[in-house]
Design an enzyme around this catalytic site. Structure first.
Site, short mmCIF file in Angstrom:
data_model
loop_
_atom_site.label_atom_id
_atom_site.label_comp_id
_atom_site.label_asym_id
_atom_site.label_seq_id
_atom_site.Cartn_x
_atom_site.Cartn_y
_atom_site.Cartn_z
N PHE A 11 0.81 -1.23 0.00
CA PHE A 11 0.00 0.00 0.00
C PHE A 11 0.84 1.28 0.00
CE2 PHE A 11 -2.15 -3.35 2.45
CZ PHE A 11 -3.08 -3.71 1.49
N GLY A 13 2.07 2.50 -2.91
CA GLY A 13 1.89 3.13 -4.21
C GLY A 13 2.86 2.67 -5.28
N GLU A 85 5.05 -6.49 -9.35
CA GLU A 85 5.13 -7.62 -8.41
C GLU A 85 6.36 -8.48 -8.71
OE1 GLU A 85 3.38 -7.50 -5.86
OE2 GLU A 85 1.57 -6.40 -6.40
N CYS A 142 1.49 4.12 8.36
CA CYS A 142 1.30 3.11 9.39
C CYS A 142 -0.17 3.07 9.80
CB CYS A 142 2.18 3.41 10.61
SG CYS A 142 2.00 2.19 11.93
#
EC number: 2.7.1.21
Length: 182
Positions: A11, A13, A85, A142
């Site tokens: 998460f 980006g 990925e 966080c």
């Protein structure tokens, strides 16, 4: 030409940054290809999608594979190669493919996790780093204290290192919250 690596926790980006860069090259009439591993389930109808649900649906070739070297002949006519990925690819496969493409005057932009939830680097990324011209490390927020997050924790099933999931399974955390979680 060159290899650029975009890394960060879940998460942060990474895919969004890859999409932004690919879109810029598409707008400048560069021939672009995006490659992701077969295990990645975030691609819809040959469009790249990030965790926010944003879709890049410009003109580019999309390839899903578990072996990058097998795609060399297909991508040879493209100027820009995006790999999302990258941590899922085998270490020699990713390093050899990226090095060969950059040596053949291709711009290669690679995105992946900086480490697993145990803060161990993925072998594919550690082997690629010495060949990279530019590294960009992104941070998330966080989920516990809202400071910059550089790590990811796994909510459950912690025996399995590679498991596809989103916010249901992974949470970005800062160093302090990571240490308090384990």
């Amino acid at each position: 030409m060159s290899i650029e690596l975009i890394i960060g926790p879940m998460f942060s980006g990474k895919t969004t940054e890859l999409m932004r860069k690919i879109n810029r090259y598409i707008l400048s009439n560069q021939k672009c290809v995006i490659i992701t591993h077969n295990i990645d389930n975030r691609f819809i109808n040959k469009n790249i999608i990030n965790h926010d649900g944003n879709i890049l649906n410009k003109e580019y070739l999309y390839i899903k594979t578990n072996n990058l070297i097998n795609e060399i002949n297909i991508v040879d006519n493209y100027d820009i190669i995006g790999i999302d990925e990258c941590q899922f690819f085998e270490e020699n496969d990713l390093e050899q493919f990226c090095d060969k493409m950059a040596n053949n005057k291709k711009k290669v932009i690679v995105a992946g996790l900086n480490c697993d939830f145990n803060r161990n680097i993925f072998n594919s990324i550690s082997k690629l780093i010495p060949k990279v011209e530019k590294i960009k490390k992104l941070q998330a927020i966080c989920q516990f204290c809202y400071k910059d997050a550089s790590f990811t924790i796994k909510k459950h099933n912690k025996n399995q290192i590679i498991e596809i999931g989103g916010q249901d399974l992974y949470v970005p955390v800062c160093r302090l919250c990571y240490n308090n979680s384990y």
